[in-house]
Design a protein around this motif. Sequence first.
Motif, PDB file in Angstrom:
ATOM      1  N   UNK A 386     -65.648  12.695 -25.300  1.00 42.64           N
ATOM      2  CA  UNK A 386     -66.711  11.728 -25.125  1.00 42.64           C
ATOM      3  C   UNK A 386     -66.291  10.696 -24.089  1.00 42.64           C
ATOM      4  N   UNK A 387     -67.255  10.176 -23.394  1.00 44.67           N
ATOM      5  CA  UNK A 387     -67.049   9.116 -22.424  1.00 44.67           C
ATOM      6  C   UNK A 387     -67.323   7.792 -23.147  1.00 44.67           C
ATOM      7  N   UNK A 388     -66.293   6.956 -23.334  1.00 38.42           N
ATOM      8  CA  UNK A 388     -66.438   5.724 -24.098  1.00 38.42           C
ATOM      9  C   UNK A 388     -66.158   4.533 -23.185  1.00 38.42           C
ATOM     10  N   UNK A 389     -67.094   3.606 -23.146  1.00 39.06           N
ATOM     11  CA  UNK A 389     -66.943   2.380 -22.373  1.00 39.06           C
ATOM     12  C   UNK A 389     -66.832   1.204 -23.336  1.00 39.06           C
ATOM     13  N   UNK A 390     -65.842   0.356 -23.105  1.00 30.90           N
ATOM     14  CA  UNK A 390     -65.568  -0.793 -23.968  1.00 30.90           C
ATOM     15  C   UNK A 390     -66.013  -2.072 -23.275  1.00 30.90           C
ATOM     16  N   UNK A 391     -66.900  -2.817 -23.927  1.00 26.29           N
ATOM     17  CA  UNK A 391     -67.459  -4.035 -23.343  1.00 26.29           C
ATOM     18  C   UNK A 391     -66.946  -5.251 -24.118  1.00 26.29           C
TER      19      UNK A 391
END
Length: 501
Positions: A386-391
């Motif tokens: 999965x492509x996970x982006x942390x904001x």
Amino acid sequence: MESDRRNFIKFVVAGSVAAGCPVDLSLLAAPAVTPAVDGEHNEICHQVRDGRQFPRPPASAKHDIVIVGGGMSGLSSAWFLRGQDFLLLEKEEHWGGNAYLEEYAGNAFATGAAYTGKTETGVMQLCKELDIEPLPIDCPDGLILNREFVPHAWRDGLSRLPYAQTVRDSFVKFKRDMLKVDLMKRAVEFDAMPLTDMLKSYAPELKAWWDDYGPSNWGATAADTSALVGLGDFQDFAGDEPDDRVTFPGGLGAISRKLAARLHETHRNHMLDSATTVAVEQGKSDVTVTYIHEGEVKAVTAKAVIMATPKFITRRLVAGLPQAQQDAMHQMRYAPYCVVNLIYNFDPNKPVFAGAYDTWCPGNTFTDVIVANWVIRNRPISGRAYNILTFYTPMREAERSRLLTEDGARELAANVLRDWQKSLPGSDVDPIEVHIYRRGHPMFMSTPGTLTKLIPAARQPMERIFFANTDSTGPVSSTSGAITASHRAIGEMKRILGAKS
């Protein structure tokens, strides 16, 4: 149609105020999806804050040392003292504090501490002892502004910033001027002044950038930031040296997870989670620590106690603090912080975003976005990924109440998603899940005077009580600072109690 589409996204809320709060699950997701609701447990801590007095049962056990707090400072204290008779108390069901790793289908992502540097010897030595390999980031920070992505923004990207030429020139002049400042010679002077004093002769866009950068790193906008802390950090990242930062899949929570696992192998009977400390009282020959575990109030005694807890908690637990120390702890400020992770299906040919490891995004609900799998993106991946982006989504102190309800947390996460989907061409992609991790006050604010005045006063050892945690060291909340604070507290304990014996 937009609201209908958004209702298919699952929102998962976790964090320091989830437990013990009324929860209307209909606020969190479409009716067909029931989200998992988890969180840190602060209800007893809030009772301590509000002055509730708990019973003082007789001590059921004796130890040489009790460590209060199972974040990085408490865990590292236990690791350095593993030849001693210690008891480690942690109020949560998991270890690590702000350095906490979570997973989605085997894919690790961070909910807090993201990276460290190769020059942080305490962290590097601990990684060596734990046999875990720090992986290089090797990518100076980028910038997203006006729907444009600028890599290496404070380095060769300065000439491509999406501003008018006069503003770009001001950024270049600020960098040139600030890299010349000798902070070591003028440390006390610069720590006493706000960063805004150093920004007056530059374009206002520069203050807007700092008002985005500061809250994510030390909880404060430019007006509330120590000029010493802000410029010290700037000199580290804006110079021409290679990026020396390192991290792990899941951020620095990978260290705390391995540390807790290694300690548990040999010292599981010395580690107690879900144990909330409510009082620490120093006597003539020992210290009594009262805590609540499984609904029961218990007490233990120890020859010494290490308080590896933030000072806003410590000052409410430790009886008999000198007034000057109590005042210093009371003056320290802490920022509310929310971390939002957007989880996307993985497309190796078209990731949602992979322009830089850490990218700053002024003018949005969030401050910056981190690519969670940056350090392993070029490694072979077995199975589905999965492509996970942390904001990172720090908040003003006055906004803390927004985190007190599930509705408020979900709204904040939805705003992060909305702003991100407008950030770049092609970013209007729906995630399959949105994870929200809430913390009410995890990061001490590096306000003027905190580093040179408040921290030294707040960490003064008592006769048998010693103070760790990253806010005993500074200049900002960091894993390195937590480890350094552990070393300091242990050294003070050995020196003072060794002299007595």
